[in-house]
Design an enzyme around this catalytic site. Structure first.
Site, mmCIF file in Angstrom:
data_model
loop_
_atom_site.group_PDB
_atom_site.id
_atom_site.type_symbol
_atom_site.label_atom_id
_atom_site.label_comp_id
_atom_site.label_asym_id
_atom_site.label_seq_id
_atom_site.Cartn_x
_atom_site.Cartn_y
_atom_site.Cartn_z
ATOM 1 N N GLN A 178 0.755 -1.386 0.077
ATOM 2 C CA GLN A 178 -0.008 0.006 -0.016
ATOM 3 C C GLN A 178 0.981 1.186 -0.153
ATOM 4 O O GLN A 178 0.328 2.314 -0.332
ATOM 5 C CB GLN A 178 -0.975 0.221 1.273
ATOM 6 C CG GLN A 178 -1.995 -1.064 1.228
ATOM 7 C CD GLN A 178 -2.773 -1.270 2.611
ATOM 8 O OE1 GLN A 178 -2.664 -2.191 2.969
ATOM 9 N NE2 GLN A 178 -3.387 0.035 2.943
ATOM 10 N N PHE B 252 -5.954 -3.759 3.323
ATOM 11 C CA PHE B 252 -6.708 -3.906 4.691
ATOM 12 C C PHE B 252 -5.763 -3.125 5.687
ATOM 13 O O PHE B 252 -6.284 -3.442 6.692
ATOM 14 C CB PHE B 252 -7.608 -5.050 4.929
ATOM 15 C CG PHE B 252 -8.247 -5.665 3.982
ATOM 16 C CD1 PHE B 252 -9.494 -5.018 3.755
ATOM 17 C CD2 PHE B 252 -8.045 -6.870 3.596
ATOM 18 C CE1 PHE B 252 -10.195 -5.367 2.544
ATOM 19 C CE2 PHE B 252 -8.772 -7.306 2.406
ATOM 20 C CZ PHE B 252 -9.860 -6.794 2.100
ATOM 21 N N GLU C 50 0.175 -1.487 4.636
ATOM 22 C CA GLU C 50 0.551 -0.124 4.683
ATOM 23 C C GLU C 50 1.992 -0.198 4.925
ATOM 24 O O GLU C 50 2.740 0.847 4.635
ATOM 25 C CB GLU C 50 -0.327 0.445 5.773
ATOM 26 C CG GLU C 50 0.161 2.084 5.785
ATOM 27 C CD GLU C 50 -0.974 2.887 6.527
ATOM 28 O OE1 GLU C 50 -2.164 2.256 6.791
ATOM 29 O OE2 GLU C 50 -0.777 3.978 7.155
ATOM 30 N N ARG D 277 -5.353 7.588 16.875
ATOM 31 C CA ARG D 277 -6.677 7.079 16.367
ATOM 32 C C ARG D 277 -7.620 6.961 17.249
ATOM 33 O O ARG D 277 -8.935 7.235 17.352
ATOM 34 C CB ARG D 277 -6.847 6.837 14.920
ATOM 35 C CG ARG D 277 -7.818 7.059 14.158
ATOM 36 C CD ARG D 277 -7.866 6.332 12.839
ATOM 37 N NE ARG D 277 -7.488 7.155 11.723
ATOM 38 C CZ ARG D 277 -8.138 8.251 11.076
ATOM 39 N NH1 ARG D 277 -9.436 8.570 11.326
ATOM 40 N NH2 ARG D 277 -7.554 9.030 10.147
ATOM 41 N N ARG E 89 -8.000 -1.593 8.725
ATOM 42 C CA ARG E 89 -9.178 -0.970 8.461
ATOM 43 C C ARG E 89 -9.720 -0.359 9.748
ATOM 44 O O ARG E 89 -10.368 -1.293 10.669
ATOM 45 C CB ARG E 89 -10.230 -1.959 7.803
ATOM 46 C CG ARG E 89 -11.171 -1.302 6.983
ATOM 47 C CD ARG E 89 -12.070 -2.094 6.246
ATOM 48 N NE ARG E 89 -12.699 -1.597 5.193
ATOM 49 C CZ ARG E 89 -13.166 -2.371 3.958
ATOM 50 N NH1 ARG E 89 -13.232 -3.704 4.078
ATOM 51 N NH2 ARG E 89 -13.796 -1.828 3.208
ATOM 52 N N PHE F 103 -8.041 1.483 11.996
ATOM 53 C CA PHE F 103 -6.671 1.984 12.500
ATOM 54 C C PHE F 103 -6.975 2.375 14.044
ATOM 55 O O PHE F 103 -6.589 3.596 14.089
ATOM 56 C CB PHE F 103 -6.503 3.175 11.407
ATOM 57 C CG PHE F 103 -4.869 3.481 11.680
ATOM 58 C CD1 PHE F 103 -3.977 2.766 10.894
ATOM 59 C CD2 PHE F 103 -4.395 4.547 12.311
ATOM 60 C CE1 PHE F 103 -2.664 3.214 10.860
ATOM 61 C CE2 PHE F 103 -3.060 4.926 11.870
ATOM 62 C CZ PHE F 103 -2.181 4.248 11.211
ATOM 63 N N THR G 94 -4.019 11.019 10.456
ATOM 64 C CA THR G 94 -3.962 12.074 11.459
ATOM 65 C C THR G 94 -2.704 12.968 11.584
ATOM 66 O O THR G 94 -2.593 14.011 12.318
ATOM 67 C CB THR G 94 -4.214 11.295 13.020
ATOM 68 O OG1 THR G 94 -3.238 10.269 12.908
ATOM 69 C CG2 THR G 94 -5.750 10.684 12.816
ATOM 70 N N ALA H 149 -5.954 5.243 5.346
ATOM 71 C CA ALA H 149 -6.812 6.496 5.818
ATOM 72 C C ALA H 149 -8.190 6.715 5.001
ATOM 73 O O ALA H 149 -8.613 7.854 5.232
ATOM 74 C CB ALA H 149 -5.869 7.538 6.219
ATOM 75 N N GLU I 287 -12.874 2.873 5.401
ATOM 76 C CA GLU I 287 -12.748 2.240 6.512
ATOM 77 C C GLU I 287 -14.165 2.240 7.466
ATOM 78 O O GLU I 287 -14.430 1.473 8.263
ATOM 79 C CB GLU I 287 -11.598 2.862 7.435
ATOM 80 C CG GLU I 287 -10.352 2.499 6.789
ATOM 81 C CD GLU I 287 -9.191 3.416 7.703
ATOM 82 O OE1 GLU I 287 -9.271 4.624 7.111
ATOM 83 O OE2 GLU I 287 -8.479 3.019 8.363
HETATM 84 N N1 MTE Z 1 -11.415 -2.662 0.019
HETATM 85 C C1 MTE Z 1 -10.756 -3.805 -0.583
HETATM 86 N N2 MTE Z 1 -11.538 -4.429 -1.546
HETATM 87 N N3 MTE Z 1 -9.584 -4.363 -0.255
HETATM 88 C C2 MTE Z 1 -8.724 -3.591 0.729
HETATM 89 O O1 MTE Z 1 -7.555 -4.051 1.032
HETATM 90 N N4 MTE Z 1 -8.767 -1.930 2.365
HETATM 91 C C3 MTE Z 1 -9.614 -0.945 3.052
HETATM 92 C C4 MTE Z 1 -10.419 -0.214 2.157
HETATM 93 N N5 MTE Z 1 -11.312 -0.897 1.323
HETATM 94 C C5 MTE Z 1 -9.484 -2.498 1.338
HETATM 95 C C6 MTE Z 1 -10.589 -2.094 0.742
HETATM 96 C C7 MTE Z 1 -8.758 -0.025 3.924
HETATM 97 S S1 MTE Z 1 -7.959 -0.458 5.302
HETATM 98 C C8 MTE Z 1 -8.597 1.422 3.278
HETATM 99 S S2 MTE Z 1 -7.632 2.520 4.176
HETATM 100 C C9 MTE Z 1 -9.072 1.897 2.111
HETATM 101 O O2 MTE Z 1 -9.735 1.050 1.462
HETATM 102 C C10 MTE Z 1 -8.000 2.524 1.192
HETATM 103 O O3 MTE Z 1 -8.622 2.837 0.035
HETATM 104 P P1 MTE Z 1 -9.193 4.248 -0.397
HETATM 105 O O4 MTE Z 1 -8.481 5.209 0.490
HETATM 106 O O5 MTE Z 1 -9.309 4.500 -1.791
HETATM 107 O O6 MTE Z 1 -10.449 4.224 0.181
HETATM 108 N N1 LUZ Z 2 -2.448 5.443 8.528
HETATM 109 C C1 LUZ Z 2 -1.967 6.401 9.056
HETATM 110 C C2 LUZ Z 2 -3.758 5.352 8.944
HETATM 111 O O1 LUZ Z 2 -0.500 6.499 8.716
HETATM 112 N N2 LUZ Z 2 -2.464 7.455 9.572
HETATM 113 C C3 LUZ Z 2 -3.690 7.643 9.778
HETATM 114 O O2 LUZ Z 2 -4.252 8.356 10.183
HETATM 115 C C4 LUZ Z 2 -4.670 6.448 9.156
HETATM 116 N N3 LUZ Z 2 -5.721 6.208 9.541
HETATM 117 C C5 LUZ Z 2 -6.254 5.057 9.064
HETATM 118 C C6 LUZ Z 2 -5.743 4.056 8.274
HETATM 119 N N4 LUZ Z 2 -4.270 4.264 8.247
HETATM 120 MO MO1 MOS Z 3 -6.326 1.333 5.711
HETATM 121 S S1 MOS Z 3 -6.011 0.624 7.801
HETATM 122 O O1 MOS Z 3 -5.930 2.942 6.214
HETATM 123 O O2 MOS Z 3 -4.710 0.657 5.205
#
Ligand code: MTE
Ligand code: LUZ
Ligand code: MOS
Length: 750
Positions: A191, A222, A226, A304, A336, A338, A433, A502, A705
């Site tokens: 990610q 998910f 990251e 968070r 997801r 966080f 954040t 995030a 999330e």
């Molecule tokens: N949806 C799918 N299908 N697969 C994933 O890994 N990750 C989730 C969410 N939805 C995820 C998902 C998480 S933890 C985040 S932070 C967001 O997607 C990130 O993507 P976005 O910022 O484009 O919403």
């Molecule tokens: N990652 C991060 C995150 O580095 N900062 C955030 O605030 C955050 N929030 C949600 C998911 N990932």
């Molecule tokens: Mo999502 S926990 O911010 O990758």
């Protein structure tokens, strides 16, 4: 518009890391990881492993040319253990062989001896021993000490949540290929391509411009990729640098489960005080976060938790403290939500406890305390609240009160089958954040044939962000989607990216793409304006046709692009975006950290078999604040996926480490995630209809999330069903609520 990947996904043609054709001469890596959780490495004997068939080389910490350090926030994590191991699964050595099988076979021939050291797995014990990752932090609003005297009801308790395995379908992995002049290209299932690049450069002791990280898509992240995709990317790069050969490592499921961190388990103490009318006047909470053996993202996750510790409620007096506790588990990481879900569970537990003691349904207390616009969060930001709007829409669409009545009637006439309902309002802040992380860039090219290429820092991981990027360009240019290609995420094209996390990737990268497209469009309009002898404001492009002064011209999009090129006008743009107005001062724990908040209300109902302790979820009904969704198919899918993942965390996914820090739930036979049979009978997602201005891309609020937290209602629905069977039941606020725990609670005595 449907997800642009749906056709190749369905046909199995989408390319993931393990589908990339390998170069001739590729070597395969496998990690030798610590079998114990804490100790000193006394001796390592690689002789037999090195002599095993097809083994090419064995790499240890001593071979690292740069810094043996992968810690991002705190430099406290070695890539390969040098003298000490801190968790079961910590990488110690890397076997490089001519085949995947040979590498893994050689692992078994490595002989290691340790002097074991004491193991801590419990965060409260770590806190007692002052094993903290960072100093504790406290968020405060009003004065709780003064407020208690005004409270008619005061309750205290403890609430715990367990971790969660990410279980992305694609396991972690990377493939590093040597390029000329000492550069390396890393294909990484990450990610955070920049995190892989930065860390590889640090470990190899070379500048970042010699590392190219390329990511086409992930089979899920998910949060688990990251930060923790970095290890595998960097290990492959290290092996590649040392051997000058392409090196690949794609983890087996059990390696992945054993070696990577998960959602943080939390233990918490709370105290809640209410007025006689049921207004929450004061709330105190202390959170013990189980960070695992190294910081990883734990400090940010902990933060968070504090940001979301009052969920969607206004509480005038709050004091919340969090400790990030160092234990000997694999470093826990983003997942997801966080840390937000862990904070929200505790306030929901406090409210449920208060409601049970007072003798009213929890939803009455929840509704009474919802945030209103202008209310202040404990961190100083003022709410622009949709909490009540979502709740009222949910009452209207799904009849919360009537559902509660119907359940009462059902339970009165069924002795061994009980239903339970719970409502879960959510409020989730959108922005990293850490304010500086809220920036993104996009590179847009229009080619001379009118086709368009987009590169951004966003990583596609199933959430549909590439489709949204394409929609942005198609909308701004008013061209057909088939003209546009969204390219892989690559650090040579887009630099210094924040991870796709995030929930903010679509907003940040979408806004950057929007800016880039507008800049190109502006130049194109000037070209057309001079040709048609009007001012640029009178040029418009609609469905690929150029209009001058409201009249269709003979120019179409292709012609326009071609004419711009002939006139030596740039058809490319690299744009930067950062959201305005966000700031945070951690010294006083006040500011305006979030661009906006996402709200919603979910109602979950369950049916419990009170003889077996088994249960099903009848329905999940939600009113969700999408703002104005730019893609309702994708956004509804994000809600459904998040909800089922949240229900899994709350009810069936049970991570078990033994007291030696060894993962017992280390395979899919011992770790159960929801499948289609355990998914709710129905999931209904109704949008909250609003058209207010906000900082989201095309006013389409971030959706990745927030829906996970609706799943928290599953725990409380089960609790209510158990109480219907046994009003005096002793039900621990300790998620997940597995069928075993349900059964024990049904027949518990206080
Ligand atoms: N949806 C799918 N299908 N697969 C994933 O890994 N990750 C989730 C969410 N939805 C995820 C998902 C998480 S933890 C985040 S932070 C967001 O997607 C990130 O993507 P976005 O910022 O484009 O919403
Ligand atoms: N990652 C991060 C995150 O580095 N900062 C955030 O605030 C955050 N929030 C949600 C998911 N990932
Ligand atoms: Mo999502 S926990 O911010 O990758």
């Amino acid at each position: 518009m449907k997800n642009i990947d749906s056709y190749t996904h369905l046909r199995g043609e989408s390319v993931y890391l393990d589908d990339i054709p390998v170069w001739n001469g590729t070597l395969y890596a496998a990690v030798f990881d610590s079998p114990i959780a804490h100790g000193v490495i006394r001796s390592l004997d690689f002789r037999a492993a090195a002599a095993a068939p097809d083994v090419y080389r064995i790499i240890t910490a001593a071979d690292i040319p740069g810094d043996n350090q992968i810690g991002g926030i705190v430099p406290d994590e070695e890539l390969l253990a040098s003298t000490h191991v801190h968790f079961c699964g910590m990488p110690i050595a890397l076997v490089i062989a001519r085949s995947d099988e040979a590498a893994r076979a050689a692992l078994k021939k490595i002989i290691v001896e340790f002097d074991p050291l004491p193991v801590i797995t419990d965060p409260r014990e770590a806190k007692e021993k002052n094993e903290l990752i960072i100093p504790p932090r406290t968020f405060q609003l009003g004065d709780t000490a003064k407020a208690w005297s005004q409270c008619v009801h005061i309750f205290e308790g403890r609430a715990d949540t367990n971790g969660q395995e990410h279980l992305y379908i694609e396991t972690q992995g990377a493939y590093a290929v040597p390029q000329e002049h000492g550069t390396i290209r890393i294909y990484s299932s990450t990610q955070g391509p920049t995190a892989v690049q930065r860390t590889a450069a640090r470990v190899l002791g070379i500048p970042m411009n010699k590392i190219e990280v390329d990511t086409t898509r992930l089979g899920g992240g998910f949060g688990g990729k990251e930060d923790q995709a970095t290890t595998w990317g960097v290990l492959c790069a290290l092996a590649c640098a040392l051997t000058q050969k392409p090196v690949k490592y794609s983890l087996h499921r059990m390696e992945d489960m054993r070696m990577t961190g998960k959602r943080h388990p939390y233990s918490a103490d709370y105290k809640i005080g209410l007025s006689s009318e049921g207004k929450i006047l004061a709330y105190e909470a202390t959170f013990y976060q189980n960070a695992g053996a190294a910081a990883d993202l734990s400090p940010a996750v902990m933060e968070r938790t504090l940001f979301h510790c009052t969920n969607a409620y206004f509480i005038p007096n709050v004091k919340a403290t969090a400790y990030s506790c160092r234990t000997h588990l694999p470093p826990n990481t983003a997942f997801r939500g966080f840390g937000g879900p862990q904070g929200m569970f505790v306030i929901e537990a406090a409210i449920a406890k208060a409601a049970t003691a007072i003798g009213i349904p929890a939803w009455q207390l929840q509704q009474k305390n919802l945030l209103e616009t202008g209310d202040e969060f404990p961190y100083g930001q003022k709410a622009e609240s949709e909490a009540s709007a979502c709740w009222e829409a949910a009452e209207k669409a799904f009849a919360i009160k009537q559902t509660a009545e119907d359940i009462k009637v059902f339970n009165a006439s069924n002795a061994f089958t009980k239903k339970g309902m719970a409502v879960m309002p959510i409020c989730f802040g959108i922005s990293f954040t850490k304010t500086l992380m809220n920036q993104a860039r996009s590179l847009v090219h229009v080619y001379t044939d009118g086709s368009i290429g987009i590169s951004t820092g966003a990583v596609e991981m199933g959430q549909g962000v590439n489709t949204k990027m394409l929609q942005v360009a198609a909308t701004v240019f008013s061209v057909d989607a088939s003209r546009i290609r969204v390219n892989s995420t690559n650090t040579y094209r887009i630099a210094n990216t924040s991870p796709t996390a995030a929930s903010a990737a679509a907003d940040l990268n979408g806004k950057a793409t929007e800016i880039a497209c507008h800049a190109i469009l502006h130049r194109l309009k000037q070209v057309a304006a001079s040709h048609f002898s009007v001012t640029p404001e009178l040029i418009e492009i609609k469905n690929e046709t150029v209009y001058a002064n409201g009249v269709a011209t003979e120019w179409d999009w292709n012609k326009l692009a071609g004419m711009a090129y002939i006139q030596r006008v740039s058809l490319s743009e690299h744009a930067h975006y950062t959201p305005p107005g966000i700031h945070y001062d951690a010294t006083v724990e006040k500011g305006h950290p979030f661009a906006y908040h996402v709200y919603g209300t979910a109602i979950i109902t369950t049916t419990v078999d009170c003889i077996r302790g088994t249960y099903t979820f009848d329905s999940v009904k939600v009113v969700h604040d999408f703002g104005t969704s730019m893609n309702t198919l994708i956004d509804t899918g994000q809600c459904e996926g998040g909800i089922v993942q949240g229900i899994g965390w709350m009810t069936m996914e049970e991570i078990v480490y033994d007291s030696n820090g060894k993962l017992r739930s280390n395979a899919l036979s011992t770790y159960k995630v929801p499948d289609i049979y355990s998914a709710p009978g129905e999931i209904i997602i109704e949008p909250l209809k609003t058209d207010k201005d906000n900082l989201a891309i095309f006013r389409s609020k971030a959706v990745g999330e927030p829906p996970l937290m609706y799943g928290i209602a599953a725990y409380f629905a089960l609790r209510n069903a158990i109480l219907a069977f046994h009003p005096g039941a002793d039900i621990p606020y300790d998620a997940p609520m597995t069928p075993e725990k349900v059964l024990m609670s049904l027949y518990s005595t206080k």
